[in-house]
Motif scaffolding. Structure first.
Motif, PDB file in Angstrom:
ATOM      1  N   ASP B  63       0.858  -1.185   0.000  1.00 54.46           N
ATOM      2  CA  ASP B  63       0.000   0.000   0.000  1.00 54.46           C
ATOM      3  C   ASP B  63       0.895   1.235   0.000  1.00 54.46           C
ATOM      4  O   ASP B  63       1.590   1.515   0.983  1.00 54.46           O
ATOM      5  N   THR B  64       0.884   1.958  -1.110  1.00 49.01           N
ATOM      6  CA  THR B  64       1.767   3.127  -1.249  1.00 49.01           C
ATOM      7  C   THR B  64       1.012   4.439  -1.058  1.00 49.01           C
ATOM      8  O   THR B  64       1.588   5.513  -1.242  1.00 49.01           O
ATOM      9  N   SER B  65      -0.281   4.355  -0.693  1.00 48.30           N
ATOM     10  CA  SER B  65      -1.117   5.567  -0.727  1.00 48.30           C
ATOM     11  C   SER B  65      -0.620   6.650   0.233  1.00 48.30           C
ATOM     12  O   SER B  65      -0.605   7.830  -0.104  1.00 48.30           O
ATOM     13  N   LYS B  66      -0.188   6.244   1.408  1.00 49.26           N
ATOM     14  CA  LYS B  66       0.263   7.272   2.368  1.00 49.26           C
ATOM     15  C   LYS B  66       1.543   7.946   1.877  1.00 49.26           C
ATOM     16  O   LYS B  66       1.736   9.147   2.058  1.00 49.26           O
ATOM     17  N   ALA B  67       2.413   7.152   1.276  1.00 47.30           N
ATOM     18  CA  ALA B  67       3.660   7.734   0.750  1.00 47.30           C
ATOM     19  C   ALA B  67       3.351   8.699  -0.384  1.00 47.30           C
ATOM     20  O   ALA B  67       3.915   9.795  -0.460  1.00 47.30           O
ATOM     21  N   GLU B  68       2.442   8.293  -1.240  1.00 47.68           N
ATOM     22  CA  GLU B  68       2.114   9.160  -2.380  1.00 47.68           C
ATOM     23  C   GLU B  68       1.476  10.468  -1.921  1.00 47.68           C
ATOM     24  O   GLU B  68       1.609  11.494  -2.597  1.00 47.68           O
ATOM     25  N   ALA B  69       0.802  10.439  -0.773  1.00 47.21           N
ATOM     26  CA  ALA B  69       0.121  11.639  -0.279  1.00 47.21           C
ATOM     27  C   ALA B  69       1.085  12.611   0.402  1.00 47.21           C
ATOM     28  O   ALA B  69       0.730  13.769   0.661  1.00 47.21           O
ATOM     29  N   LEU B  70       2.298  12.163   0.673  1.00 47.20           N
ATOM     30  CA  LEU B  70       3.245  13.035   1.379  1.00 47.20           C
ATOM     31  C   LEU B  70       3.700  14.172   0.458  1.00 47.20           C
ATOM     32  O   LEU B  70       4.050  13.946  -0.701  1.00 47.20           O
ATOM     33  N   ALA B  71       3.707  15.391   0.999  1.00 46.11           N
ATOM     34  CA  ALA B  71       4.121  16.551   0.201  1.00 46.11           C
ATOM     35  C   ALA B  71       5.559  16.373  -0.263  1.00 46.11           C
ATOM     36  O   ALA B  71       6.434  16.004   0.515  1.00 46.11           O
ATOM     37  N   GLY B  72       5.797  16.618  -1.537  1.00 46.82           N
ATOM     38  CA  GLY B  72       7.155  16.485  -2.088  1.00 46.82           C
ATOM     39  C   GLY B  72       7.392  15.169  -2.790  1.00 46.82           C
ATOM     40  O   GLY B  72       8.372  15.029  -3.527  1.00 46.82           O
ATOM     41  N   VAL B  73       6.508  14.204  -2.579  1.00 47.52           N
ATOM     42  CA  VAL B  73       6.641  12.914  -3.279  1.00 47.52           C
ATOM     43  C   VAL B  73       6.018  13.046  -4.669  1.00 47.52           C
ATOM     44  O   VAL B  73       4.875  13.477  -4.799  1.00 47.52           O
ATOM     45  N   LYS B  74       6.781  12.709  -5.697  1.00 47.86           N
ATOM     46  CA  LYS B  74       6.296  12.894  -7.070  1.00 47.86           C
ATOM     47  C   LYS B  74       5.997  11.585  -7.787  1.00 47.86           C
ATOM     48  O   LYS B  74       5.308  11.584  -8.801  1.00 47.86           O
ATOM     49  N   ALA B  75       6.540  10.498  -7.302  1.00 45.31           N
ATOM     50  CA  ALA B  75       6.225   9.198  -7.920  1.00 45.31           C
ATOM     51  C   ALA B  75       6.619   8.066  -6.974  1.00 45.31           C
ATOM     52  O   ALA B  75       7.609   8.179  -6.246  1.00 45.31           O
ATOM     53  N   VAL B  76       5.815   7.010  -7.007  1.00 48.43           N
ATOM     54  CA  VAL B  76       6.148   5.784  -6.285  1.00 48.43           C
ATOM     55  C   VAL B  76       5.975   4.643  -7.284  1.00 48.43           C
ATOM     56  O   VAL B  76       4.979   4.607  -8.007  1.00 48.43           O
ATOM     57  N   VAL B  77       6.959   3.755  -7.343  1.00 52.41           N
ATOM     58  CA  VAL B  77       6.800   2.590  -8.218  1.00 52.41           C
ATOM     59  C   VAL B  77       7.006   1.295  -7.445  1.00 52.41           C
ATOM     60  O   VAL B  77       7.751   1.254  -6.456  1.00 52.41           O
ATOM     61  N   THR B  78       6.290   0.291  -7.892  1.00 48.92           N
ATOM     62  CA  THR B  78       6.491  -1.075  -7.406  1.00 48.92           C
ATOM     63  C   THR B  78       6.592  -1.961  -8.647  1.00 48.92           C
ATOM     64  O   THR B  78       6.595  -1.452  -9.778  1.00 48.92           O
ATOM     65  N   ARG B  79       6.629  -3.255  -8.435  1.00 47.61           N
ATOM     66  CA  ARG B  79       6.710  -4.166  -9.578  1.00 47.61           C
ATOM     67  C   ARG B  79       5.541  -3.961 -10.541  1.00 47.61           C
ATOM     68  O   ARG B  79       5.669  -4.176 -11.746  1.00 47.61           O
ATOM     69  N   ALA B  80       4.398  -3.505 -10.012  1.00 45.83           N
ATOM     70  CA  ALA B  80       3.217  -3.303 -10.861  1.00 45.83           C
ATOM     71  C   ALA B  80       3.474  -2.263 -11.947  1.00 45.83           C
ATOM     72  O   ALA B  80       2.753  -2.222 -12.949  1.00 45.83           O
ATOM     73  N   ASP B  81       4.489  -1.430 -11.765  1.00 42.21           N
ATOM     74  CA  ASP B  81       4.789  -0.407 -12.766  1.00 42.21           C
ATOM     75  C   ASP B  81       5.668  -0.923 -13.898  1.00 42.21           C
ATOM     76  O   ASP B  81       5.997  -0.167 -14.812  1.00 42.21           O
ATOM     77  N   PHE B  82       6.076  -2.167 -13.806  1.00 40.02           N
ATOM     78  CA  PHE B  82       6.877  -2.764 -14.882  1.00 40.02           C
ATOM     79  C   PHE B  82       6.029  -3.811 -15.596  1.00 40.02           C
ATOM     80  O   PHE B  82       5.327  -4.589 -14.946  1.00 40.02           O
ATOM     81  N   ALA B  83       6.125  -3.836 -16.919  1.00 37.53           N
ATOM     82  CA  ALA B  83       5.462  -4.894 -17.683  1.00 37.53           C
ATOM     83  C   ALA B  83       6.229  -6.202 -17.459  1.00 37.53           C
ATOM     84  O   ALA B  83       7.329  -6.197 -16.903  1.00 37.53           O
ATOM     85  N   ALA B  84       5.639  -7.297 -17.889  1.00 41.23           N
ATOM     86  CA  ALA B  84       6.339  -8.583 -17.793  1.00 41.23           C
ATOM     87  C   ALA B  84       7.649  -8.491 -18.568  1.00 41.23           C
ATOM     88  O   ALA B  84       7.698  -7.913 -19.649  1.00 41.23           O
ATOM     89  N   ALA B  85       8.698  -9.049 -18.009  1.00 38.57           N
ATOM     90  CA  ALA B  85      10.009  -8.974 -18.663  1.00 38.57           C
ATOM     91  C   ALA B  85      10.044  -9.910 -19.858  1.00 38.57           C
ATOM     92  O   ALA B  85       9.417 -10.966 -19.843  1.00 38.57           O
ATOM     93  N   PRO B  86      10.805  -9.544 -20.887  1.00 40.06           N
ATOM     94  CA  PRO B  86      10.975 -10.466 -22.015  1.00 40.06           C
ATOM     95  C   PRO B  86      11.694 -11.739 -21.556  1.00 40.06           C
ATOM     96  O   PRO B  86      12.348 -11.744 -20.509  1.00 40.06           O
ATOM     97  N   GLU B  87      11.578 -12.786 -22.368  1.00 30.78           N
ATOM     98  CA  GLU B  87      12.173 -14.070 -22.019  1.00 30.78           C
ATOM     99  C   GLU B  87      13.668 -13.925 -21.772  1.00 30.78           C
ATOM    100  O   GLU B  87      14.383 -13.260 -22.526  1.00 30.78           O
ATOM    101  N   GLY B  88      14.108 -14.513 -20.692  1.00 29.26           N
ATOM    102  CA  GLY B  88      15.525 -14.460 -20.357  1.00 29.26           C
ATOM    103  C   GLY B  88      15.875 -13.285 -19.463  1.00 29.26           C
ATOM    104  O   GLY B  88      16.967 -13.240 -18.905  1.00 29.26           O
ATOM    105  N   MET B  89      14.960 -12.302 -19.319  1.00 30.45           N
ATOM    106  CA  MET B  89      15.248 -11.116 -18.501  1.00 30.45           C
ATOM    107  C   MET B  89      14.453 -11.124 -17.199  1.00 30.45           C
ATOM    108  O   MET B  89      14.516 -10.159 -16.433  1.00 30.45           O
TER     109      MET B  89
END
Lengths: 81, 750, 159
Positions: B63-89
């Protein structure tokens, strides 16, 4: 025909033989012939191998020439640091 | 034109072999050189990574919602922000940002970009990760045992026999002959088990990068890396970009030793920059470097060697078990190939197991896999030699691999330098120098393959007759100087007239990473070929001016000349004279060369170590140390010596002090330079070096790589020395004072 | 959070900056004053890459707060050369190939300069112990120690 030495754990795919013979005049043909003649080698060939030809190491260059009297040895894919 | 076809061994050099100052020297002694963390950008945000506090845990939710709400925070990423990796990666992505599970203490689970480092750190504390803690395993032998906690299911490859735990990823076997028959011929068969701890490359510069990405998908990345082309290709794949849209510029690099041959923070910074729409800088701290980059494998090795009483090895057998952290890929294959490589053996076998544990995924470390194997083998040979009362150098000479020897890993060796290093060791005053009380002397050999790979070099001749060499391999220890030297040598102009620059990924085609001791060999080869191409072009221009055939013009001492009296009588035209009129003769002059450089030559070394062990504390002091290694051809001998010395001292640290210490909780106990103790100046004497030059036939000047072999012998050389000093055989690295003291006291009591 | 106004003498020039109370001198030098010669290798005072002198005393700038610089004389690697003329230590480091990657070099140069100011004739052992707080991972220290000893000798001859 080129004689190819393979390492011990791959002999499961070559009826226990540590040296096999295939038709090849270059690295690409060598790898293709091995994969065709010994399908059990395919997973390792896909993961990657290094090939020693007359004592020097080759990774990828398909058109590296191989002659019938070349010493050819398959090795695990090498990585440096 | 006729080119110099001299064989490397007969050629005399003007520039190669001298010791000019490096082109980046002034910047590096004045503080002007810009390393990874030294770059900033307008509007830049600071990135920070939240890391797993558990050795092994399922990530139920983040749950990143509290971090995202903090003043000065411009982006939060987790694995959900990456597409599935190509084969071998898949593993590379999972290592940069955990997916279903956190697999080691320090594994990245989320990242924040904020207007300051303080806000980013504060935001990290507001991210709520719901972990289901799982059983963990960090020891290689424990991880192989049936019933060990499994990191992955069903990932063992077809080489793993039944009956092993799911943590065994693969098995390799090398060798030839009949082990048991060979052992039967021995006067003594020694069986020993050895252990080495995981160590870190310990580069002083933590990983750092600065990423920008626009809404048009074009991105720029500045980072410290051993291979910015690798960074480009990997990041593009993980972010779903075209490689051509991502330009990566390599900063000056503050050490790598293999540890900067992959990505950790770079894809994360790009993902944050994409989401925030602003530049994002991430700089690791030392704790992060130790917990979450790529230390080398720890190992557990069993050796059986049979020897006759006159010192001939009749059979040699080893089982090597390496844990390489949380994903497959420990360097056990290379350990298995290199273990017995220095010896001419009728019967030899190595079996290697690649094992996963709850530790950070190992990355390459200088001759990956070889130092641990050499520690075991060289210790065993030393013990056998001592047992028979034989000189350990004589035993090695008796069994040394030579030209024509079928190596333990298969190929027949061409001309190699092992025997020369052994003879040089015997002749060295160090070998016969007297020893003091509590002192011992050890010797060991080492082997490394060396590599080539994809390489591009462009050489441009400026209108005033100077030359720029553009290459794509980060300079980690003076390679720009070496490239300038080889270009100057080939063109016949002074070193000062050549400047070598490392280009960004937009300037050249693909370049393999700076690794495998490949740069002086492969980039050097491409530089020489690029210079030859420029020479051909200049000879062609001059032929036109003189109105004679191209074949009738040769290049000699920095100038085009008629090939002989029949070609006509023309005064030589220098490179500068040709460059000045290039616009009149067809346009700018350049040479370039793109190649997959194959044909790297193996190299060998012999090291001699003297140690003194304090019987009251178990502390070991290095009293004297000598490195003897075959360099093929030393382009810049000062930097060759530097590679020998640096590798030896890293090996000394591995032998005596350095280790990853995990608690029963699977948490790294010593993630800092105070407790992960690398050698300091007061620990060491001068490191003597002897450079041998047995040319590599695969390189125009005979160059072999030199960077890696030097770390292979020291573990055993130091262990053999400590064993000689104490009278107790040391088989477990590091030989830290408590361990040595316990061994010495155990011997006294026993 | 209000910032602290600091006036200090940096490399000979009076310098003013604002910083947060928890900011280290290293962060101030690198992030606010644009002097990136001092490096952060560890942030815990173990590697010496951030070495500077404060009132002539060698310190790890990662262990000192920026606010503590008030009224002090700070010297960094950027002030070692005199215009185009390198300090003898800088020159000897180049001549002896005493750097490979160069990340530790600024800190080692600052520390070595401080050594020679206090002890113009160090023994090799004294030089090794003085520099024991500056980690170098590339060189094994051999060429660094040779460069320091050679620079010391040259400076003694010149003085």
């Amino acid at each position: 025909m080129v004689k190819v030495r393979i390492w011990g754990s791959l002999t499961a795919a070559t009826d226990g033989r540590s040296e096999v013979e295939v038709d090849a005049t270059n690295l690409r043909e060598l790898l293709d012939s091995l994969a065709q003649a010994y399908p059990g080698l395919q997973p390792q060939l896909k993961r990657g191998v290094t090939v020693a030809i007359d004592g020097l190491l080759y990774n990828d260059d398909w058109f590296t020439p191989i002659s019938d009297d070349s010493e050819v040895v398959l090795l695990s894919r090498l990585q440096g640091g | 034109m006729a080119l110099d076809k001299n064989a490397p061994e007969t050629r005399s050099f003007k520039v190669v072999g001298s010791r000019p100052l490096r082109p980046d020297g002034i910047d590096k002694v004045t503080g002007r050189a810009r390393f990874g963390a030294d770059m900033s950008a307008p509007g830049m945000l600071i990135g920070h990574i939240l890391r797993s506090p558990h050795a092994h845990a399922r990530i139920r939710a983040i749950d990143t919602s509290k971090a995202e709400a903090l003043a000065g925070v411009k982006a939060v990423v987790t694995r959900a922000d990456f597409a599935a990796a190509p084969e071998g990666m898949e593993d590379v992505l999972d290592n940069c940002m955990a997916g279903e599970k956190a697999l080691y203490d320090g594994h990245a689970v989320a990242a924040i970009a904020a207007t300051s480092a303080a806000i980013a750190r504060q935001a990290a504390k507001l991210i709520e990760v719901d972990y289901e803690v799982l059983p963990h395993v960090t020891d290689v032998d424990a991880a192989m045992a049936p019933g060990a906690p499994a990191l992955h299911d069903g990932r063992s490859d077809e080489t793993v026999p039944d009956g092993y735990s799911a943590n065994v990823m693969s098995r390799v076997e090398y060798g030839h002959g009949d082990i048991e028959a060979g052992l039967a011929k021995a006067d003594r068969v020694l069986e020993r088990s050895y252990k080495t701890a995981a160590t870190h490359q310990g580069y002083i510069e933590p990983h750092a990068c600065l990423a920008t990405m626009g809404p048009d998908g074009q991105a720029d990345l500045w980072c410290c890396t051993q291979g910015h082309y690798m960074v480009r290709n990997t990041c593009a794949a993980l972010l779903g970009m075209d490689q051509g849209q991502l330009r990566v510029t390599a900063s000056e690099i503050g050490g790598g030793f293999g540890g900067k041959t992959t990505v950790f923070i770079e894809p994360v910074a790009l993902a944050l920059a994409r989401k925030a729409g602003r530049p994002v800088k991430i700089v690791m701290d030392r704790t992060e470097v130790l917990r979450a980059t790529g230390p080398t494998a720890s190992s557990s090795i069993d050796v059986r060697i049979g020897m006759t009483k006159d010192g001939r090895i009749t059979a040699a057998d080893a089982e090597l078990r390496y844990q390489g952290g949380a994903y497959p890929g420990s360097p056990v294959g290379m350990g298995s190939m290199s273990a017995f490589a220095p010896y001419d053996l009728e019967n030899v076998r190595t079996i290697g197991y690649d094992v996963v544990t709850n530790r950070p995924k190992q990355a390459a470390y200088r001759a990956p896999g070889a130092p641990m194997a050499a520690f075991a083998v060289e210790s065993a040979i030393d013990e056998l030699a001592k047992g028979f009362g034989l000189d350990p150098l004589d035993v090695r000479l008796k069994n040394a691999a030579r030209e024509g020897t079928r190596s333990s890993y298969g190929p027949t060796f061409p001309a190699i330098g092992l025997e020369a290093t052994l003879r040089a060791a015997k002749d060295h005053p160090h070998w016969s120098a007297p020893l003091g009380p509590n002192q011992g002397r050890g010797v060991a050999c080492g082997f490394w393959f060396n590599f080539g790979g994809d390489t591009c070099v462009t050489l441009n001749v400026t209108p005033d007759g100077t030359v720029t060499v553009t290459e794509g391999n980060p300079d980690i220890g003076g390679s720009r100087a070496s490239m300038s030297m080889m270009a100057a040598e080939e063109l016949g102009i002074p070193y000062e007239k050549v400047r070598t620059v490392i280009a960004d990924t937009g300037a050249l085609g693909q370049n393999e990473v700076t690794d495998g001791s490949r740069v002086t060999f492969a980039v050097g080869l491409a530089t020489i070929e690029a210079a030859r191409a420029a020479k051909r072009e200049m000879c062609a221009r001059v032929a036109k001016i003189w109105g004679i055939d191209e074949e009738a013009v040769i290049w000699e001492d920095g100038a085009a000349k008629p090939a002989g009296p029949n070609a006509g009588d023309y005064p030589p035209m220098t490179l500068a004279e040709i460059a000045a009129i290039a616009s009149n003769t067809g346009g700018p002059i350049a040479g370039h060369h793109e190649v997959n450089a194959e044909g790297a030559g193996v190299s060998f070394a012999t090291h001699i170590a003297d140690t003194e062990v304090d019987p009251d504390t178990g502390a070991t002091r290095i009293v004297r140390y000598t490195v003897i290694q075959d360099a093929g051809k030393a382009v810049h001998p000062a930097y060759v010596e530097g590679q020998f010395q640096g590798g030896a001292v890293q090996g000394i640290g591995w032998a005596l002090n350095e280790e990853y210490i995990y608690g029963a909780d699977g948490i790294l106990q010593n993630p800092g330079f105070l407790d992960y103790r690398i050698p300091v100046a007061s620990d060491l004497p001068m490191i003597d070096t002897v450079i041998l030059e047995i040319p590599n036939p695969g390189h125009p000047y005979g160059v072999r790589g030199v960077g890696e072999t030097s770390i292979v012998p020291p573990l055993a050389a130091v262990a053999n020395s400590v064993s000689a000093a104490t009278g107790v055989r040391m088989t477990d690295l590091p030989m830290s004072p408590p361990k040595v003291l316990a061994a010495v006291q155990g011997q006294q009591e026993g | 959070m209000s910032q602290i106004h600091v006036t200090t003498r940096l490399n000979g020039d009076e310098t003013e900056f604002l910083c947060d109370a928890q900011e280290t001198l290293l962060d101030v030098l690198r992030n606010r004053l644009g002097l990136t010669g001092a490096k952060e290798g560890c942030g815990t005072g173990d590697c010496g890459a951030c070495s500077v002198t404060v009132d002539g005393r060698l310190v790890c700038s990662c262990l000192m707060l920026g606010a503590e610089a008030v009224g002090r004389e700070i010297e960094t690697v950027e002030n070692m050369a005199d215009g185009e003329t390198l300090h003898p230590l800088q020159r000897k480091f180049l001549e002896h190939a005493a750097l490979q990657c160069g990340i530790c070099t600024p800190g080692i140069l600052v520390a070595a300069k401080s050594l020679l100011e206090q002890n113009p004739s160090p023994t090799e052992e004294e030089a090794r112990y003085w520099l024991a707080g500056n980690l170098c991972r590339c060189t094994g220290y051999d060429k660094i120690i040779r460069a320091v000893m050679d620079a010391a000798e040259e400076m003694r001859r010149a003085s």
